[in-house]
Design an enzyme around this catalytic site. Structure first.
Site, PDB file in Angstrom:
ATOM      1  CD  GLU A  87      -0.988   0.726   3.644  1.00 51.27           C
ATOM      2  OE1 GLU A  87      -1.310   1.930   3.486  1.00 51.27           O
ATOM      3  OE2 GLU A  87      -1.286   0.056   4.641  1.00 51.27           O
ATOM      4  CB  ALA A  99     -13.755   1.062   3.366  1.00 51.13           C
ATOM      5  CG  ASP A 100      -8.864  -1.044   5.581  1.00 46.96           C
ATOM      6  OD1 ASP A 100      -9.061  -0.403   4.533  1.00 46.96           O
ATOM      7  OD2 ASP A 100      -7.960  -0.769   6.400  1.00 46.96           O
ATOM      8  CE  LYS A 107      -3.348   1.580  10.555  1.00 46.87           C
ATOM      9  NZ  LYS A 107      -4.019   0.754   9.542  1.00 46.87           N
TER      10      LYS A 107
END
Length: 596
Positions: free
Chosen positions: A55, A171-172, A189
């Site tokens: 990413e 949205a992940d 996280k």
């Protein structure tokens, strides 16, 4: 054309079908106006080598310049060292880039106006010509469309704390529920509600597995979160098998491999939790919401932990890149082994067919009866005839007249000429009953698109197919030779001009002017053909009225046409050329030229 080849090879099994679908995805993705795939990534995908997607939101929004640039370079190098090809995904001036140059990495790292791009942001960012870093969600979309099954990141987004009230869900998570890409991360996280994140992933049908000996789900900076992953995989081989199973089932959801931060670099869970609570309180007081929350909290954690969270962040990213690359390599080996294992045994095959992949044209030739065309609007009597030409059709026609049953793959238009083509070629067109990998010989010409030629060469390399390439034209001759694809060919049949163009593409010395005298023509052809025989079985140089020069490996003074056997030096033999017609000579007679 490429879809037809996929149709022919469908019976090879689900893993060959998966590769064909991936190759088609790459080809469609490449033709998009908004997409650019780096040549090194494209070549690796075409050759079936392991590729790891990375990413870029961590570059544009996760760290400050120039630390973000050095981190990105180091992560890419870690991927390379561990046997895979890195493909950092980013948006540059309204175009999706899968694989970035170092200059493009620096552009994103130093950009002050980069946008954080998730699924919802693509249409606006691309339409406005903006630049940005892709999130986990955005990178998964690009990776899937490019045919990359493994993606490495730091940590995924999830359900934010107090998400039951704010409905702030990354949205992940929904992307993991609808895009079949394996995401390798250090869990979610630490700033998130990890328990609710795992519950949401379960609802989305995402297979979550901790990496290592424990089922403990990592919390980004910390190795422990207090929650258990549903499953765990002990090493990269087990992870690869899990991903392979998920891809093989054809499910639309992804897989999450949660890798704990290295023990020696992990932060204390209590220290991190206290810092998170303080950072969350400050974010609320400042009214920070939406996609700005995560970058703010991560930066605040660096300050509150005196840089310890940053040290852990850098360590876990490098570790994830190492683990993810090893998984991608193991997955690539597993898929290649299974593809070879699924090949039908020779004893189980029906009579194999030669396969010809090439063009077929309908030509109309008008010829006046009177050599002098009358002007002034007068009618000129003449004759119009229709012919079916181009190398692919011609070769299939010749094979059929030699008693073979060739399979001709060619693009045809949906117009009034289609039925006439099919009627004329009824003796050489089949319904794709035999698959491509059973063919004793595959013939392909230069009219075929480059991506199709590369795909056929890749199949030839993997399944030991004999492929003959007819260059067709000097401007098309070099298509397979633009990469190492040509080394999978067995035979080529260029004329002297095409042979020179091929050598020029390969960087070999070539003459500025081609000779016309027979002795010089043959010597030039030999000089240009011999360098190719390091990989090719045979080079058939067509010399027009001079005949044909057959160049290959020497076997007892003759040329070895079939692969295998004892091979010695390069050998070239001119074949027959027509004699001038003599009253006492039958027209079929010919004379043989001496060996060279």
């Amino acid at each position: 054309m490429h879809k037809m080849i996929r149709k022919v090879t469908s019976s090879l099994g689900r893993h060959v079908s998966t590769m064909a679908r991936g190759t088609t995805q790459v080809r469609r993705f490449l033709h998009g106006a908004y997409v650019r795939i780096h040549p090194s990534v494209q070549e690796a995908l075409m050759e079936g080598r392991p590729v790891v997607a990375l990413e870029s939101a961590i570059i544009t929004h996760g760290m400050a310049y120039p630390l973000n640039l050095s981190m990105a370079r180091e992560v890419e190098e870690t991927v390379r060292v561990n046997g895979a090809v890195p493909a950092t995904v980013g948006i540059l001036r309204g175009q999706i880039h899968v694989g970035l140059t170092d200059k493009e990495l620096e552009f994103l790292a130093s950009s002050k106006n980069a946008v954080k791009v998730s699924r919802r942001d693509f249409p606006f960012v691309l339409s406005q010509g903006l630049s940005g870093g892709t999130t986990v969600s955005g990178t998964m979309i690009a990776a899937h469309k490019a045919g990359i099954p493994v993606f490495v990141t730091g940590g995924i987004g999830g359900v934010h704390r107090e998400g039951e009230n704010t409905m702030d869900v990354s949205a992940d998570l929904t992307e993991l529920g609808r895009t079949p890409v394996a995401v390798v991360s250090a869990g979610a996280k630490s700033i998130l509600d990890i328990g609710r994140t795992l519950e949401y992933l379960e609802t989305q049908g995402v297979c979550v597995a901790a990496f290592g000996e424990s089922r403990e789900f990592p919390a980004f900076f910390s190795r422990q979160s207090g929650f258990q992953a549903p499953y765990h995989v002990r090493d990269e081989e087990e992870a690869a098998k899990l991903i392979d199973s998920a891809l093989g089932l054809g499910l639309s959801n992804g897989v999450l491999i949660a890798v704990p931060c290295p023990q020696e670099r992990a932060a204390s869970g209590q220290v991190i939790e206290e810092a998170i609570q303080q950072a969350l309180s400050e974010a609320r007081s400042k009214g920070i919401t939406g996609k700005e929350v995560t970058p703010f909290l991560l930066q605040k954690l660096i300050e509150l932990t005196d840089g310890k969270s940053l040290d852990s962040n850098l360590a876990l990213i490098q570790n994830n890149a190492k683990v993810g690359s090893c998984i991608a390599v193991a997955l690539s080996k597993l898929q290649k082994a299974r593809r070879k294992g699924n090949l039908p045994r020779r004893g189980d095959m029906t009579a194999p067919q030669p396969v010809v992949i090439g063009g077929i044209n309908v030509d109309f030739i008008a010829k006046a009866q009177n050599p002098d065309i009358l002007g002034g609007g007068q009618t000129n009597a003449g004759r119009v005839r229709r012919t079916f030409v181009v190398f692919g059709r011609n070769l299939a026609d010749c094979l059929s007249r030699l008693g073979q049953t060739p399979l001709l793959l060619s693009a045809v238009g949906k117009d009034e000429h289609l039925q006439s083509v099919l009627h004329y070629c009824h003796h050489m067109v089949s319904q794709f009953k035999e698959n491509l990998c059973q063919a004793p010989l595959v013939c392909i010409d230069g009219n075929v698109p480059l991506s199709t030629i590369q795909y056929v060469c890749q199949l030839a390399k993997e399944h030991q197919l004999a492929v003959c390439y007819e260059p067709t034209d000097e401007n098309k001759a070099s298509k397979p030779f633009l990469s190492d694809s040509w080394k999978a060919l067995a035979y080529i049949s260029p004329n002297l001009q095409e042979l020179r163009a091929i050598n020029r593409t390969l960087g070999n010395p070539v003459p500025a002017e081609l000779p016309s005298m027979l002795e010089d023509v043959v010597q030039t052809a030999v000089a240009l053909a011999c360098p190719l025989l390091a990989h090719l079985q045979c080079v058939v140089v067509t010399l027009g009225t001079h005949g044909i020069l057959l160049c290959g490996k020497s076997l007892g003074g003759s040329i070895l046409l079939c692969p295998g056997g004892s091979q010695t030096d390069c050998c070239c033999q001119p074949l027959c050329r027509p004699l001038p017609h003599h009253p006492h000579q039958q027209r079929g007679d010919s004379q043989c030229l001496r060996s060279w």
